[in-house]
Design a protein around this motif. Structure first.
Motif, short mmCIF file in Angstrom:
data_model
loop_
_atom_site.label_atom_id
_atom_site.label_comp_id
_atom_site.label_asym_id
_atom_site.label_seq_id
_atom_site.Cartn_x
_atom_site.Cartn_y
_atom_site.Cartn_z
N ALA A 168 0.82 -1.21 0.00
CA ALA A 168 0.00 0.00 0.00
C ALA A 168 0.86 1.27 0.00
O ALA A 168 0.38 2.34 -0.38
CB ALA A 168 -0.93 0.00 1.20
N ASP A 169 2.12 1.15 0.45
CA ASP A 169 3.01 2.31 0.49
C ASP A 169 3.79 2.49 -0.81
O ASP A 169 4.46 3.51 -1.00
CB ASP A 169 4.01 2.16 1.65
CG ASP A 169 3.31 2.19 3.00
OD1 ASP A 169 2.26 2.85 3.11
OD2 ASP A 169 3.80 1.53 3.93
N ALA A 170 3.75 1.48 -1.68
CA ALA A 170 4.52 1.56 -2.93
C ALA A 170 3.89 2.57 -3.88
O ALA A 170 2.72 2.94 -3.75
CB ALA A 170 4.59 0.19 -3.59
N HIS A 171 4.68 3.02 -4.84
CA HIS A 171 4.26 3.95 -5.87
C HIS A 171 3.92 5.33 -5.31
O HIS A 171 3.19 6.10 -5.93
CB HIS A 171 3.09 3.39 -6.69
CG HIS A 171 3.39 2.04 -7.27
ND1 HIS A 171 4.39 1.84 -8.20
CD2 HIS A 171 2.85 0.82 -7.02
CE1 HIS A 171 4.43 0.55 -8.51
NE2 HIS A 171 3.52 -0.09 -7.80
N ASP A 172 4.40 5.60 -4.12
CA ASP A 172 4.50 6.97 -3.61
C ASP A 172 5.98 7.32 -3.69
O ASP A 172 6.84 6.57 -3.21
CB ASP A 172 4.01 7.07 -2.18
CG ASP A 172 4.27 8.44 -1.59
OD1 ASP A 172 3.42 9.33 -1.76
OD2 ASP A 172 5.34 8.62 -0.97
N ALA A 173 6.30 8.45 -4.32
CA ALA A 173 7.70 8.73 -4.65
C ALA A 173 8.59 8.71 -3.41
O ALA A 173 9.68 8.13 -3.42
CB ALA A 173 7.81 10.07 -5.38
N LEU A 174 8.16 9.35 -2.32
CA LEU A 174 9.02 9.42 -1.14
C LEU A 174 9.17 8.05 -0.49
O LEU A 174 10.28 7.68 -0.06
CB LEU A 174 8.45 10.43 -0.14
CG LEU A 174 9.33 10.69 1.09
CD1 LEU A 174 10.70 11.23 0.68
CD2 LEU A 174 8.64 11.66 2.05
#
Length: 468
Positions: free
Chosen positions: A171-177
């Motif tokens: 769920a945290d993937a594909h957020d740049a940071l």
């Protein structure tokens, strides 16, 4: 040297046509301790149609994109400032040399910034995915490569992190940071568990490292997708010193008397390729042969046999001449793109004069930018971009004829039914319909997201056109 670790989330995968919507940068010291971080969010330019699949993966909904604080021009000015402040540094990412760096290079080009800024003195470029592949081949006990439910190994960032004890929920993937912090954690782990491999690979973060190995007297180890092989440098490609022709030393060089045409075919043959091209500026898996020989698989000639083959290849003057001809003509007959967006590599380097004018273009008001675009920019590609941004950002500064030309370009860019290399609105709406058909009623959240994307893509271009 410090590291500048970064990641983009973008409107799609077509680097010449898509744009970054989110960018994250974390600067660390040499021990990977974070020093500062920056997250940037940008709006989608009106002429770019986003890939629905990309929006589904990243979870970037239309309202959030529209509310982003930066335009693409402002985003790229901010990125240019980050790069300037960080130099000297090693730029690091995950699959960045294949995608993120290319996206940055192309959007810098289209926003009148130096496209090759990260290849200039003060920068090295490295890719944690490439180094992971090297570790998997040369120190397999140091890292766990996860397997998909279909039984295939995967090197996606999230699964690799989780398989090796790094907390990184899907769920945290594909957020740049989040992706940047996961990349840092994985790189730290690789340095701890396979220090010799990573140290050797980091010498390839600058093109001088691989070039020195290829110009050396003996065989080197070249990493392909999943195996190491003995190879030897033959020559740099004429006109492109960052690309080298390299001989596969497991293959008997029966091709030495081949014609330039035959050699050209060998360069791009399917299956066994006795001559390969290696980009020295893309951190190739290229290491001293004595370091990798114990891990090489298959039938490998002895070191003496490899050395003898390399001597034969380098000592055959007619072969080297014919290979130079083949390399020089490998793009002969290939038509350059008629679209400026896709002409970064085919249209030549930007002149010093145009680079100075482009820098000035970012420093002045729109009325002066229009004048610079009309009178001083000589590169037709940069002229097209300058005119484009003026029409999108400040059409009142243009003449009636220029506004009409811009409107015609905009309508064609969004809605043409011709076979074009960018994503148009009709093509995007067709993709959405196909995605809805596959999702079906069992996935209501996905259908709601697709409905929102559909409404946004269908309406935003028309609204902008009326306002312009």
């Amino acid at each position: 040297m410090n590291f500048l670790v970064y990641d983009f989330e973008a409107s799609g995968l077509a680097v010449a046509w898509d744009v970054p919507l989110q960018a994250a940068f974390v600067e660390t010291d040499g021990d990977l301790r974070p020093l500062r971080q920056t997250v940037l969010r940008a709006r989608l330019p009106a002429h770019v149609v986003p890939a629905p699949e990309a929006l589904l993966i990243t979870g970037l909904d239309p309202d959030r994109i529209e509310a982003a604080p930066l335009s693409q021009l402002e985003l790229m000015r901010a990125i240019a400032s980050i790069l300037d402040a960080a130099s000297p540094t090693t730029i690091l990412g995950y699959s960045n040399l294949k995608y993120d760096d290319e996206l940055q290079r192309h959007i810098a080009f289209r926003t009148l910034h130096p496209p090759y800024a990260t290849s200039m003195p003060g920068f090295q470029r490295a890719d944690v995915l490439i180094m992971l592949r090297a570790v998997a081949m040369l120190a397999p006990d140091a890292i766990t490569i996860p397997v998909t439910p279909h039984g295939k190994p995967t090197m996606q960032l999230g699964p690799v992190c989780r398989a090796n004890g790094i907390a990184f929920a899907e769920a945290d993937a594909h957020d740049a940071l989040n992706d940047v912090h996961a990349t840092i954690a994985l790189f730290r782990l690789l340095r701890e568990r396979a220090p010799a491999v990573i140290t050797a690979m980091m010498t390839n973060a600058h093109k001088s490292g691989p070039a020195g190995l290829l110009a050396g007297p003996g065989p080197v180890g070249l990493g392909l997708f999943n195996r190491m092989m003995p190879a030897g440098g033959i020559m740099p490609v004429p006109g492109n010193a960052s690309s080298w022709a390299v001989a596969d030393l497991t293959v008997d060089p029966a091709y030495l008397d081949a014609t330039p045409e035959q050699l050209g075919e060998l360069l791009f043959a399917r299956g066994e390729r006795p001559i390969r091209l290696v980009k020295t500026n893309a951190q190739p898996i290229l290491l001293p042969w004595e370091m990798v020989a114990p891990d090489a698989q298959g039938e490998i000639p002895s070191a003496g046999h490899c050395q003898a083959r390399l001597a034969r290849i380098r000592g055959h003057a007619r072969f080297r001449d014919n290979l130079a001809i083949a390399l020089s003509g490998r793009f002969t007959g290939k038509e350059p793109s008629p679209w400026p967006d896709a002409a970064l590599y085919s249209g030549g380097f930007i002149s010093r004069e145009d680079a100075i004018t482009s820098r000035r273009w970012h420093e002045v008001a729109w009325d002066q930018r229009v004048r610079l675009g009309r009178e001083l920019l000589g590169d037709v590609r940069l002229k097209a971009f300058a005119n484009r941004w003026a029409w999108l950002e400040s059409p009142e500064e243009l003449s009636v004829a220029e506004r009409e030309k811009g409107a015609a370009w905009f309508a064609h860019r969004l809605d043409t039914l011709e076979d074009v290399p960018w994503l148009t609105r009709p093509a995007a709406l067709q993709r959405i319909a196909a995605l809805k058909a596959v999702a079906g009623p069992a996935e209501p959240d996905r259908l709601r997201q697709l409905d929102a994307i559909q409404r946004w893509i269908a309406g935003r271009g028309r609204t902008f056109s009326q306002a312009a």
